[in-house]
Design a protein around this motif. Sequence first.
Motif, short mmCIF file in Angstrom:
data_model
loop_
_atom_site.label_atom_id
_atom_site.label_comp_id
_atom_site.label_asym_id
_atom_site.label_seq_id
_atom_site.Cartn_x
_atom_site.Cartn_y
_atom_site.Cartn_z
N SER A 34 -4.22 2.25 -49.25
CA SER A 34 -4.24 3.71 -49.41
C SER A 34 -5.33 4.38 -48.57
O SER A 34 -5.38 5.61 -48.49
CB SER A 34 -4.45 4.07 -50.89
OG SER A 34 -5.73 3.64 -51.33
N LEU A 35 -6.19 3.58 -47.95
CA LEU A 35 -7.35 4.13 -47.25
C LEU A 35 -6.99 5.02 -46.05
O LEU A 35 -7.58 6.10 -45.91
CB LEU A 35 -8.27 2.98 -46.82
CG LEU A 35 -9.62 3.38 -46.21
CD1 LEU A 35 -10.47 4.16 -47.22
CD2 LEU A 35 -10.39 2.14 -45.76
N VAL A 47 -8.48 8.78 -45.74
CA VAL A 47 -9.38 9.17 -44.66
C VAL A 47 -8.79 10.31 -43.86
O VAL A 47 -9.47 11.30 -43.52
CB VAL A 47 -9.68 7.96 -43.74
CG1 VAL A 47 -10.37 8.39 -42.46
CG2 VAL A 47 -10.56 6.95 -44.49
N ASP A 48 -7.50 10.24 -43.57
CA ASP A 48 -6.83 11.30 -42.82
C ASP A 48 -6.94 12.63 -43.56
O ASP A 48 -7.24 13.67 -42.97
CB ASP A 48 -5.36 10.91 -42.61
CG ASP A 48 -4.63 11.90 -41.72
OD1 ASP A 48 -5.18 12.28 -40.67
OD2 ASP A 48 -3.51 12.30 -42.06
N SER A 49 -6.72 12.59 -44.86
CA SER A 49 -6.79 13.81 -45.66
C SER A 49 -8.20 14.39 -45.68
O SER A 49 -8.39 15.61 -45.53
CB SER A 49 -6.34 13.50 -47.09
OG SER A 49 -6.52 14.61 -47.93
N LYS A 105 -16.89 12.20 -47.30
CA LYS A 105 -16.06 11.58 -48.33
C LYS A 105 -15.20 10.47 -47.75
O LYS A 105 -14.97 9.43 -48.38
CB LYS A 105 -15.19 12.62 -49.03
CG LYS A 105 -15.95 13.52 -49.98
CD LYS A 105 -15.01 14.37 -50.81
CE LYS A 105 -15.78 15.21 -51.83
NZ LYS A 105 -14.86 16.04 -52.65
N ALA A 106 -14.70 10.69 -46.52
CA ALA A 106 -13.90 9.66 -45.86
C ALA A 106 -14.74 8.40 -45.65
O ALA A 106 -14.29 7.28 -45.92
CB ALA A 106 -13.38 10.18 -44.52
N LEU A 107 -15.98 8.58 -45.19
CA LEU A 107 -16.85 7.44 -44.93
C LEU A 107 -17.30 6.77 -46.23
O LEU A 107 -17.53 5.57 -46.26
CB LEU A 107 -18.06 7.88 -44.10
CG LEU A 107 -17.72 8.40 -42.70
CD1 LEU A 107 -18.98 8.74 -41.93
CD2 LEU A 107 -16.89 7.39 -41.93
N GLU A 108 -17.40 7.54 -47.28
CA GLU A 108 -17.72 6.96 -48.59
C GLU A 108 -16.61 6.01 -49.03
O GLU A 108 -16.87 4.92 -49.55
CB GLU A 108 -17.88 8.11 -49.60
CG GLU A 108 -18.51 7.75 -50.91
CD GLU A 108 -18.71 8.99 -51.78
OE1 GLU A 108 -18.09 9.04 -52.87
OE2 GLU A 108 -19.45 9.90 -51.37
#
Length: 475
Positions: A337-338, A342-344, A353-356
Amino acid sequence: LFRQALTRAGVAYTDFTRTSEPRHQRAVRHFWGALRHRGVLYKGSYEGWYCTPEESFLPESQLAERKDAQGRPCKVSLESGHEVHWTKEENYMFRLSAFRDPLQNWLRDNPRAVFPDPFYQRVLRWLDEDLPDLSVSRERSRLQWGIPVPGDPTQTIYVWVDALVNYLSVLGYPESHGTWWPAVHHVVGKDILKFHALYWPALLLAAGLEPPERILVHSHWTVRGQKMSKSLGNVVDPSVCMGQYGVDGFRYFLLRQGVPERDCDYYDEKVVKLVNSELADALGGLLNRSTAPSINPSNTYPRFSEPCFPKVLDFREAKGTGRACAEDYELVAAVASLPAQVDSYFEGFQIYKALECVAQCVRQTNGFFQRHRPWKLDRRDAMEQLWLDTILHVTLECLRVYGTLLQPVVPRTAHLLLSRLAVGPGERGLAALTFLARYDGKPCPFEGRQLGPDTGVLFHRLGKSEMMNKGSKKL
């Protein structure tokens, strides 16, 4: 200096424009003509509190009482703290007050036009307050370096009107801007929000153009809790930081820790701790361990064994069939699901938040590798070899996903990682990113492929020598 900084930081751009360029001055004159033609400019006497550093008149609601260096009472801008002075002069005025309703309609029809939401709400509040007409020129005798008002050499076009038109001039306004405009995103600091989210959209509407699609707003970096200031000597030089932490290290820190809706605090120890933990140890260590000759002597992308890691319909109900356990299925679900997550987050200007999410998955993958201790498996046993290969296959698949997703953030590190996994240039896009195809019974193009050459340490740990000397940071 800006070009050098962008190049060194690995930031690409299609154009770089200055307000002194003839194409820009031509665009500004045409824009002014459009405003005049539409009857939204008039000449009038203007007086008010003027802030010279901000080149702006400020209403009483944006002022505060302070004392100057000599202890005398004075007025300052609430936003910047700069002192203001009462000024009276004859200027051209823009009928900003006529655009309250159009601006409110635009924002209410486009709730993500200004983002993040706290800044959107701030603009709506401004529109509920006084909205006096805007002075859009200055006496030429007081401001000689700007663009003269067409047909009136005694006046200079207000520098903010001049500067904002840059967004159009770089797109070829007034002839060819329609290829891009208005499907554009501005990225601006919170201190210039009013100019970008109030004055600029009003000016565009007045000139017969649509406002930009989105205005993305970011907050500021403080240093150990204090605002950066040349007088305090706590200004951080990005070129020094890139030299100390590497371009990728510094980029990663800024994007991982930078939260657009609030100020974030910078100090050297935080950079070292974060970069060591997440890039050097977690990501780099995982790559080194899973590709080490002692554990993968054939230097290949190992095969996946379905009997060792059978597919389950719901990872939350996995009972640990085969050799995989419940936590392994959680890892597979998380990494699958990553890319969409990340895209979102990237689309939503929430890179932190993507990097988290990526960092959390990297930690889970390290847990998976450590949990099954592949270095303890006996290669002479055929079943043990199948499980060893499966552990490595899953780990490398996870790393391939992380390398692909991290390309915009740490381009050099991601390139090294993907090259080590023998992922070709045409296999690094988001659209074609398929994770663990063999788990779903589909062929994996990487399986059995020879890995790329050993690129060495993915990211070198930062030590005490990388802690910056405060004196060398001051600009």
